[in-house]
Design a protein around this motif. Structure first.
Motif, PDB file in Angstrom:
ATOM      1  N   ARG A  50     172.928  60.951 -30.093  1.00  0.00           N
ATOM      2  CA  ARG A  50     172.450  62.159 -30.760  1.00  0.00           C
ATOM      3  C   ARG A  50     170.955  62.073 -31.020  1.00  0.00           C
ATOM      4  O   ARG A  50     170.232  63.060 -30.907  1.00  0.00           O
ATOM      5  CB  ARG A  50     173.197  62.360 -32.078  1.00  0.00           C
ATOM      6  N   THR A  56     184.236  63.300 -41.662  1.00  0.00           N
ATOM      7  CA  THR A  56     184.486  63.776 -40.308  1.00  0.00           C
ATOM      8  C   THR A  56     183.189  64.364 -39.769  1.00  0.00           C
ATOM      9  O   THR A  56     182.161  64.357 -40.447  1.00  0.00           O
ATOM     10  CB  THR A  56     185.581  64.861 -40.268  1.00  0.00           C
ATOM     11  N   THR A  57     183.248  64.920 -38.561  1.00  0.00           N
ATOM     12  CA  THR A  57     182.050  65.540 -37.998  1.00  0.00           C
ATOM     13  C   THR A  57     181.682  66.834 -38.718  1.00  0.00           C
ATOM     14  O   THR A  57     180.628  67.413 -38.441  1.00  0.00           O
ATOM     15  CB  THR A  57     182.239  65.826 -36.494  1.00  0.00           C
ATOM     16  N   SER A  58     182.513  67.300 -39.664  1.00  0.00           N
ATOM     17  CA  SER A  58     182.144  68.430 -40.517  1.00  0.00           C
ATOM     18  C   SER A  58     181.439  67.972 -41.787  1.00  0.00           C
ATOM     19  O   SER A  58     181.109  68.788 -42.646  1.00  0.00           O
ATOM     20  CB  SER A  58     183.401  69.239 -40.892  1.00  0.00           C
ATOM     21  N   GLU A 102     177.363  56.914 -30.713  1.00  0.00           N
ATOM     22  CA  GLU A 102     177.230  58.363 -30.877  1.00  0.00           C
ATOM     23  C   GLU A 102     175.978  58.714 -31.670  1.00  0.00           C
ATOM     24  O   GLU A 102     175.263  59.661 -31.324  1.00  0.00           O
ATOM     25  CB  GLU A 102     178.467  58.935 -31.580  1.00  0.00           C
ATOM     26  N   SER A 132     177.508  66.978 -34.805  1.00  0.00           N
ATOM     27  CA  SER A 132     177.772  66.167 -35.982  1.00  0.00           C
ATOM     28  C   SER A 132     176.595  66.322 -36.938  1.00  0.00           C
ATOM     29  O   SER A 132     175.506  66.765 -36.534  1.00  0.00           O
ATOM     30  CB  SER A 132     177.966  64.686 -35.600  1.00  0.00           C
TER      31      SER A 132
END
Length: 310
Positions: free
Chosen positions: A261, A154-156, A257, A221
């Protein structure tokens, strides 16, 4: 600066921000974490193909932790500097039925045991690969309450399986909960971009890191700074790179994405306007599928030579 150690027994099998910390550290402290292999030590070096079918998937991909970092708060950035990944002397690679990019082509279980010696991973076939120990699962607790699977990135962070997350890399993670609650697992002695069969050269390891905070950095992210190693690519040994990530269920959207970024990062760290950063990425950037097997989310990385990032 203080040093801490976590044994492999201090592990968890889901991401959950309600899990009590195994240890509390201050920003700038160093910690070593003993990591079980991604089978949870269910496989041994003497096993054969049949052992793969016996795997209890509820026990796979254990992570050591979590580590509470004093003062970490949502909106901060946890910087994880990896000093060393010491792996054991053997590794396994498996084809797990119904798992992997070509699962429909290869439905049967398969297991191969490699030896690790003198910087080489030697497959049963005799093929030798330069070892490049890396960490497949590394991240912080998500902000959403309740358990979430360790296998899904995930983005974590989490099970990103980014081949460049190795010794010398500084990984930047978005803090979602107080204390960050950092954990790691799933060490590989070597892995290619994509991890297409679903496993690398899976092994147990001891991970040595330093944990630091960037207050209010607000990265949406994970991103990371890494250094080229001999035997891996054509670039000179020692070349530095900066890479951003896109993580989600749509590979194209993840690529978008990661590139957005990277545009933001280059523009923020140089005098370039965003449009010029975008054009530069088309000339020097390397867009890679870092992980394409851990459904429902995939990981795409945009790699930029550090000399262009300021």
């Amino acid at each position: 600066m203080r040093s801490f150690h976590l044994a492999a027994e201090q592990r968890h099998l889901v991401w959950d921000n309600s899990i009590a910390p195994a240890v509390t550290v201050a920003p700038g402290d160093e910690i070593t974490l003993e990591l079980r292999d991604s089978s949870g030590d269910q496989l041994s070096r003497d096993d054969d193909d049949a052992a793969v079918a016996r795997l209890d998937m509820a026990e796979v991909n254990p992570c050591t932790g979590p580590v509470h970092v004093v003062g970490a708060a949502p909106g901060d950035e946890l910087v994880v500097t990896i000093f060393d990944i010491a792996v054991r002397d053997w590794a396994w690679t498996a084809n797990i039925p119904h798992f992997g990019l070509l699962a429909a082509d290869f439905p049967d279980p398969a297991l191969r045991i490699s030896t690790i010696r003198d910087g080489l991973v030697t497959l049963p076939s005799g093929v030798e690969i330069p070892a490049r120990p890396m960490i497949g699962t590394i991240g912080v607790a998500p902000g959403t309450p309740g358990p979430a699977p360790l296998l899904v990135p995930t983005t974590s962070g989490g099970n990103m399986d980014i081949a460049q997350v190795n010794a010398g890399t500084a990984l930047h993670l978005p803090v979602a909960v107080p204390g960050a609650l950092f954990s790691a697992g799933d060490a590989h002695s070597v892995q290619g971009d994509g991890e297409v069969c679903g496993t690398g050269a899976e092994t147990a390891a001891t991970l040595h890191v330093r944990l630091e905070l960037r207050t209010g950095a607000g990265t949406p992210s994970p991103w990371y700074e890494w250094e080229e190693h001999a035997g891996r690519r054509a670039a000179p040994d020692g070349a530095r790179w900066v890479a951003t990530t896109g993580i989600g269920p749509d590979l194209f959207a993840a690529a978008v994405e990661a590139t957005r970024r990277a545009v933001d990062l280059v523009a923020a760290r140089t005098t370039l306007a965003p449009i010029d950063a975008y054009l530069l990425l088309s000339l020097v950037g390397e867009l890679r599928a870092s992980e394409i097997v851990d459904a429902p989310n995939w990981v795409v990385s945009m790699h930029v030579p550090a000399r262009y990032v300021g």
